[in-house]
Design a protein around this motif. Structure first.
Motif, short mmCIF file in Angstrom:
data_model
loop_
_atom_site.label_atom_id
_atom_site.label_comp_id
_atom_site.label_asym_id
_atom_site.label_seq_id
_atom_site.Cartn_x
_atom_site.Cartn_y
_atom_site.Cartn_z
N MET A 1 37.79 75.11 -7.50
CA MET A 1 36.81 74.65 -8.48
C MET A 1 35.44 74.55 -7.82
O MET A 1 35.33 74.29 -6.63
N ARG A 2 34.43 74.78 -8.64
CA ARG A 2 33.05 74.64 -8.13
C ARG A 2 32.43 73.40 -8.79
O ARG A 2 32.40 73.28 -10.00
N VAL A 3 31.95 72.50 -7.94
CA VAL A 3 31.39 71.24 -8.41
C VAL A 3 29.87 71.31 -8.25
O VAL A 3 29.38 71.58 -7.15
N THR A 4 29.14 71.08 -9.32
CA THR A 4 27.67 71.05 -9.26
C THR A 4 27.18 69.66 -9.65
O THR A 4 27.53 69.15 -10.72
N LEU A 5 26.41 69.06 -8.77
CA LEU A 5 25.87 67.73 -9.06
C LEU A 5 24.61 67.91 -9.91
O LEU A 5 23.55 68.23 -9.38
N ALA A 169 43.16 71.55 -5.01
CA ALA A 169 41.83 70.96 -4.74
C ALA A 169 41.67 69.67 -5.54
O ALA A 169 42.15 69.56 -6.67
N LYS A 170 40.99 68.71 -4.92
CA LYS A 170 40.87 67.40 -5.57
C LYS A 170 39.46 66.85 -5.45
O LYS A 170 38.90 66.75 -4.36
N LEU A 171 38.91 66.48 -6.61
CA LEU A 171 37.60 65.83 -6.68
C LEU A 171 37.82 64.41 -7.22
O LEU A 171 38.52 64.24 -8.23
N THR A 272 25.97 72.00 -4.68
CA THR A 272 27.24 72.58 -5.17
C THR A 272 28.29 72.53 -4.07
O THR A 272 27.96 72.66 -2.87
N TYR A 273 29.51 72.37 -4.48
CA TYR A 273 30.65 72.31 -3.54
C TYR A 273 31.78 73.15 -4.09
O TYR A 273 32.13 73.02 -5.27
N ASP A 274 32.34 74.00 -3.25
CA ASP A 274 33.51 74.78 -3.66
C ASP A 274 34.74 74.15 -3.04
O ASP A 274 34.87 74.08 -1.81
#
Ligand SMILES: [Zn+2]
Ligand SMILES: [Zn+2]
Ligand SMILES: [Zn+2]
Length: 275
Positions: A1-5, A169-171, A272-274
């Protein structure tokens, strides 16, 4: 997953309207923003996007950052800076936007977060509010999304765990919370690849809060600012407790001194974080 703040600021954001403090000036000089809170999670396996919280800055966030319009949303609690951007969904989202929110009745409002979202946005026929039971995962955009109660008096508020059932993956997001996160919620938030933790101000500012700080560590440093939010030190302590592989501090106020406000690991919009 790609996380965008998309939004890493507190309720006034940085720069704050009408403010000329050193931190707001430094943000303008650096061309960085901490707009009101929102996190975009793209599932790269399915091409779907989940939005955690609807910032009043939604429009500018989606114009500025290279992210897709969300296919679903989650609302952590009913404060303005997390919910009141939902109206932006009108004529922007495709047919139907499912929005997940907790189903427990808040003793203060007499309704659940889901009820409040439903009644407030009743006129938006493209938004469908889905009741979510805390600690029970829902499959949303191909991801497992779980709301977990945190501590943000006087209102109920929830942290959010997002896990990819395929990649593992875990956020984890703490939501707006004091350091006093219940044990069961800590267990659910534990061991994330990325933790986004509320860190509204450094602990040194507790002396300016009418209620001071609370949840002091062994050295007497307050981990909670007043009653509602973690200090920077509290957020870092929680990241440690949870064994987060990586942590970024969010929901950050312009009250950080300018020479600390842009230090690692304090986030700014657009990271961003992958995972
Ligand atoms: Zn300022
Ligand atoms: Zn709040
Ligand atoms: Zn907030």
């Amino acid at each position: 997953m790609r996380v965008t703040l998309l939004g890493t600021g507190d309720t006034t954001g940085t720069p704050t309207v009408g403010c000329d403090c050193d931190t707001c000036r430094a943000a303008r000089d650096r061309g960085v923003q901490r707009s009101r809170f929102s996190v975009h999670v793209a599932n790269d396996r399915t091409g779907e996007s989940l939005l955690v919280d609807f910032s009043p800055d939604f429009r500018q966030q989606f114009l500025t950052h290279d992210v897709d319009v969300p296919d679903a949303g989650v609302v952590s609690h009913i404060h303005f800076d997390h919910l009141d951007g939902l109206g932006n969904a009108y004529r922007v989202v495709d047919d139907d936007l499912p929005v997940y929110a907790a189903d427990e009745t808040d003793p203060v409002t007499g309704e659940s977060v889901a009820d409040t979202v439903r009644s407030k946005y009743d006129y938006l026929d493209r938004v469908t509010v889905r009741d979510a039971t805390p600690h029970r995962a829902e499959r949303v955009c191909g991801l497992d999304v779980t709301l977990v109660p945190v501590d943000h008096p006087p209102l109920v508020c929830y942290g959010v765990v997002v896990e990819d059932p395929v990649t593992g993956a875990k956020l984890s997001l703490t939501g707006d919370t004091s350091y006093d996160v219940p044990e069961e919620s800590r267990a659910a938030l534990a061991d994330p690849d990325l933790l986004l933790a509320d860190a509204i101000v450094p602990a040194s500012l507790c002396e300016k809060h009418p209620l001071g700080g609370s949840h002091h560590d062994a050295d007497g440093v307050p981990r909670t600012f007043g009653t509602k939010h973690m200090t920077r030190e509290g957020a870092l302590s929680l990241a440690d407790d949870l064994d987060a592989a990586r942590a970024r501090l969010v929901h950050v106020a312009h009250f950080y001194p300018a020479d600390e406000a842009f230090d690692d690991p304090i986030a700014v919009d657009g990271e961003t974080y992958d995972l």
